[in-house]
Design an enzyme around this catalytic site. Sequence first.
Site: not given
Length: 152
Positions: A60, A112, A124
Site C-alpha cells: 500500500c 494501510h 490502493d
Amino acid sequence: MKKFFTKVLLAFVAIISFSVVSFHETDAHAASFTSVYQTAKNYLGTPYVYGATGPTSFDCSGFTSYVYKKAAKVTLPRTAQAQYNKYDHVSAKTAEKGDLVFFGASKLSISHVGMYIGNGKMIDAQNRGVVIEKINAPWWNAVGYAHVTDLD
C-alpha cells in the site's frame, strides 16, 4: 582583483543554484490531480507484494510513494504509519482528491493507506492488487486523511 572575480563567480553559482532549487520546488507543486490519478490508474491490477515499491508489484505505501514520486516528484516516507505521521491531517469533509486516507486500529497503529479519488472512493494496493474501492468498506477502519501537496 583575483578576490573580486572569485566573489563574482561564487555569487553567480549561488544564484544559479537557488534558481534550480526554486524551479524543482515549483515543479513539484505543478502536478495536477489528473496526472497523479492517471499514473495511479496505469497500475490497476498490479499485484500486491508485502514490501514492494513497484512498478511490477506494490504494497500500500509503496504504491502511494511510487505514484507521488513519479507523477508529482514528491518523495513520501516509506511506510503507511510514517506517511500518516508526516503530513497535515484533514477531515473527511475537507479531504481533496489526491489526499491520502489511512486505516488501522488507531492513529498510532496505521496499517494501510490509499489515495482519495473523490466520491467516497480510493485507489490502493491491497491483497487483490491495485484496485479502486469504497473507503467505507466493512474490512477497513478509516482513521484519517492527510494532505500531501497542493495539486492543480
